[in-house]
Motif scaffolding. Structure first.
Motif, PDB file in Angstrom:
ATOM      1  N   MET A   5       0.837  -1.197   0.000  1.00 19.06           N
ATOM      2  CA  MET A   5       0.000   0.000   0.000  1.00 19.06           C
ATOM      3  C   MET A   5       0.874   1.249   0.000  1.00 19.06           C
ATOM      4  SD  MET A   5      -2.965   1.383  -0.142  1.00 19.06           S
ATOM      5  CE  MET A   5      -4.064   0.004   0.036  1.00 19.06           C
TER       6      MET A   5
ATOM      7  N   LYS B 165       2.327   1.846  -3.379  1.00 20.35           N
ATOM      8  CA  LYS B 165       1.236   2.283  -4.261  1.00 20.35           C
ATOM      9  C   LYS B 165       0.968   3.773  -4.077  1.00 20.35           C
ATOM     10  CE  LYS B 165      -3.652   1.179  -4.992  1.00 20.35           C
ATOM     11  NZ  LYS B 165      -4.734   0.311  -4.510  1.00 20.35           N
ATOM     12  N   LEU B 166       1.094   4.236  -2.821  1.00 20.87           N
ATOM     13  CA  LEU B 166       0.804   5.639  -2.529  1.00 20.87           C
ATOM     14  C   LEU B 166       2.018   6.542  -2.699  1.00 20.87           C
ATOM     15  CD1 LEU B 166      -1.465   5.038   0.607  1.00 20.87           C
ATOM     16  CD2 LEU B 166      -2.216   5.857  -1.613  1.00 20.87           C
TER      17      LEU B 166
ATOM     18  N   TYR C 259       5.372   6.010  -1.475  1.00 18.45           N
ATOM     19  CA  TYR C 259       6.374   6.081  -0.412  1.00 18.45           C
ATOM     20  C   TYR C 259       7.452   5.031  -0.634  1.00 18.45           C
ATOM     21  CZ  TYR C 259       2.824   8.749   2.120  1.00 18.45           C
ATOM     22  OH  TYR C 259       1.896   9.679   2.490  1.00 18.45           O
TER      23      TYR C 259
ATOM     24  N   GLN D 170      -3.026   3.646   4.696  1.00 16.00           N
ATOM     25  CA  GLN D 170      -3.945   4.622   4.101  1.00 16.00           C
ATOM     26  C   GLN D 170      -4.219   5.764   5.073  1.00 16.00           C
ATOM     27  OE1 GLN D 170      -7.010   1.717   3.089  1.00 16.00           O
ATOM     28  NE2 GLN D 170      -6.754   2.194   0.935  1.00 16.00           N
TER      29      GLN D 170
ATOM     30  N   ASN E  90      -1.144   7.955   5.304  1.00 12.37           N
ATOM     31  CA  ASN E  90      -1.042   8.804   4.127  1.00 12.37           C
ATOM     32  C   ASN E  90      -1.955  10.022   4.253  1.00 12.37           C
ATOM     33  OD1 ASN E  90      -0.411   9.490   1.352  1.00 12.37           O
ATOM     34  ND2 ASN E  90      -2.450   8.761   0.844  1.00 12.37           N
ATOM     35  N   LYS E  91      -3.189   9.787   4.687  1.00 12.07           N
ATOM     36  CA  LYS E  91      -4.143  10.882   4.844  1.00 12.07           C
ATOM     37  C   LYS E  91      -3.645  11.861   5.894  1.00 12.07           C
ATOM     38  CE  LYS E  91      -9.065  11.801   5.030  1.00 12.07           C
ATOM     39  NZ  LYS E  91     -10.396  11.299   5.338  1.00 12.07           N
TER      40      LYS E  91
ATOM     41  N   LYS F  56      -0.727  13.983   4.647  1.00  9.57           N
ATOM     42  CA  LYS F  56      -1.127  15.015   3.701  1.00  9.57           C
ATOM     43  C   LYS F  56      -2.036  16.072   4.316  1.00  9.57           C
ATOM     44  CE  LYS F  56      -0.174  12.752  -0.529  1.00  9.57           C
ATOM     45  NZ  LYS F  56      -0.371  11.343  -0.872  1.00  9.57           N
TER      46      LYS F  56
END
Lengths: 323, 227
Positions: free
Chosen positions: A62, A65-66, A68, A284, A287-288, A291
């Motif tokens: 994941m 994919k994002l 990193y 996930q 990541n949120k 950001k």
């Protein structure tokens, strides 16, 4: 002659300086290029156990994919080592830490340290007893899972009979949680009799040896309930070696090995912890948070476990249940 | 010439500094001993400070029953909605603590005929006929003495995992509720005598993938007269 020597030596020194400067500039350029992608540090117990390997893989996939880069390390269930790994993450200026921790009390301090250094921690699988320090805790509901497993075990045993319990590594909080979960169900049925309870330290070989000895001392065993799947595999092998048939064996984790055993009609059930999904969800949320400084969810999220029997074993693959 | 020579050491030092700035000769890793245990790992701090039985009896009459009476949906109506579209029915009538696809819990009230009493197992069960037109859904009301499941707790929005120290305290709430229900609710009736008769109930269930609904009652009594 002297003048020429001087000129030559100056030239040599200057060339030397220039080459050092160049090396320096290139090295600087290299480090700034790789630091463009943010780093997510993934800390779990040893990957020898497929469960933790699946967690690390879920998180890595994941994260990549994002956008990193990742570093996966293992604390080997040692809180001191975990502490050092947190230090490494801090020194590496990680953007986030994903951690399946090595002990609630010790981990609180490590997470606080990371927080003070500006690094958010996202805990998976196991929780800590303090809120407001980690950003999220995606907790695997081991107690609920053990109740599911215990309930199924009782049902398969017809609510009565002699049984054995193999407990996990005593220093691991989940060993105690699962045992308590099992007993919260089983002990409600007075005709269920525990004839032996021993720790096999989560280990397949140790479970085999312990089960062998238990079988020699107890001739009439109807069922074996195990704190995890690797011990269930060991117990099953010992039962087979002793020629014991139709003994009800139940495990916990949801490994591919036990899934196959269930499909073959040996082990009767296990409990799936959605390890892969939890690790992915943590990344996930990280990541949120990286950001937007928010996750949009509550800190503690309890993820329930699933009972796996012959009826749904074929939907299970690497700690994830397909629909 | 002499002046340039004097500059050379300065230039050399300047170059060294530039090179060094990009080199990582060593990493400083602080070793913080902390105040943890010697062996590093510890079991959950079971400080026994949460008394689930006390908690449940303190909220039962003041919060649990009033909430369930107020929020209960007519069971026949709910069954129809579930048979149409589960997600819609969940959003309209149900509750779940997170939106991630975990199961819905529902609070229902109903009147139904007991078609079977099974007290072979310690998990006593009544099979009830809620909607005679619905032939596919099996509805069970569990009557103890051993009551399992977490439906009551999971149907109540005011009980949140985030308000508890850990998963064991959270789990102890449903265990305490089940004990409470057996002692104060379900232990009061003679079910064998009620076989074939109508009962009224208020309870909760958590929907799973099977076509079987198991209701944990918080109120159960014989209904007045046959229909």
């Amino acid at each position: 002659m002297k003048k020429n020597m001087r000129k030559l030596s100056i030239l040599v020194i200057l060339t030397f300086c220039m080459s050092m400067v160049f090396t320096g500039l290139i090295a600087n350029a290299k480090t700034s290029k790789t630091s463009a992608k943010k780093l997510i540090f993934i800390i779990t117990p040893s990957h020898d156990n497929p469960f933790f390997k699946a967690e690390a893989q879920g998180a890595e996939q994941m994260a990549k994919k994002l956008g990193y880069v990742t570093k996966s390390v293992s604390h080997d269930d040692d809180a001191t080592k975990q502490d050092q790994l947190f230090d490494t993450a801090i020194a590496s200026k990680a953007a986030a830490i994903i951690c399946d921790n090595a002990g609630a009390d010790a981990t609180t301090a490590a997470v606080k340290k990371a927080k003070a250094a500006g690094i958010p921690t996202f805990l998976i699988d196991r929780e800590i007893n303090t809120a407001g320090i980690a950003i999220t805790q995606i907790v695997s509901n081991n107690f609920q899972g053990a109740q599911l497993g215990g309930q199924e075990f009782v049902k398969l045993m017809g609510e009565k009979g002699n049984y054995v319990e193999l407990v996990g590594k005593e220093s691991d909080t989940n060993a105690g949680i699962r045992s308590k979960g099992y007993h919260s169900m089983i002990d409600q049925y007075p005709a269920m009799k525990m004839v032996a309870q021993q720790s096999a330290d989560w280990d397949q070989t140790e479970a085999f040896t312990k089960m062998e000895s238990i079988l020699q001392a107890n001739k009439n065993i109807k069922g074996v309930i195990c704190g995890n799947d690797t011990m269930a595999m060991g117990a099953m092998a010992a039962l087979k070696a002793a020629g014991k048939k139709n003994v009800i064996v139940v495990g916990f984790d949801g490994s591919n090995d036990v899934r196959d055993s269930i499909k073959a009609g040996d082990i009767k059930a296990t409990v799936l912890q959605p390890a892969f999904g939890i690790a992915q969800l943590a990344v996930q949320e990280a990541n949120k948070f990286i950001k937007t400084k928010k996750t949009g969810v509550k800190e503690k999220q309890l993820k329930n476990c699933f009972l796996i029997t012959k009826s749904n074993a074929n939907k299970l693959e690497t700690f994830a249940l397909s629909k | 010439m002499k002046k340039t020579f004097k500059l050379i050491p300065i230039i050399l030092i300047a170059c060294f500094c530039l090179v060094l700035s990009s080199c990582k000769l060593f990493t400083v890793v602080k070793i913080d001993k902390g105040n943890g245990n010697d062996n590093g790992t510890s079991l959950f701090s079971q400080d026994n400070s949460f008394d689930a039985d006390k908690y449940v009896s303190s909220i039962w009459s003041s919060k649990v029953i009033p909430t369930m009476e107020k929020k209960s949906v007519d069971f026949t109506e709910l069954l129809k909605a579930l048979n149409t579209n589960v997600d819609e029915a969940g959003k309209k009538y149900g509750f779940r603590s997170s939106d991630d696809g975990s199961p819905w819990s529902f609070i229902v009230k109903g009147k139904a005929k007991i078609t079977k009493v099974d007290q072979e197992s310690l998990n006593g069960m009544l099979e009830v006929n809620v909607d005679p037109k619905d032939k596919t859904t099996k509805v069970i009301v569990q009557v103890g003495p051993v009551i399992n499941g977490t439906s009551i707790r999971d149907s109540l929005d005011f009980i949140d995992f985030n308000n508890f120290t850990n998963q064991m305290d959270f789990a102890s709430v449903s265990s305490a509720m089940n004990k409470y229900i057996n002692k104060n609710v379900t232990d009061k009736l003679d079910y064998k005598k009620l076989n074939g008769k109508y009962i009224e109930f208020i309870g909760a269930f958590t929907l799973d993938t099977s076509k079987e609904i198991t209701i944990t009652p918080v109120m159960i009594k014989e209904a007045g007269g046959d229909k």
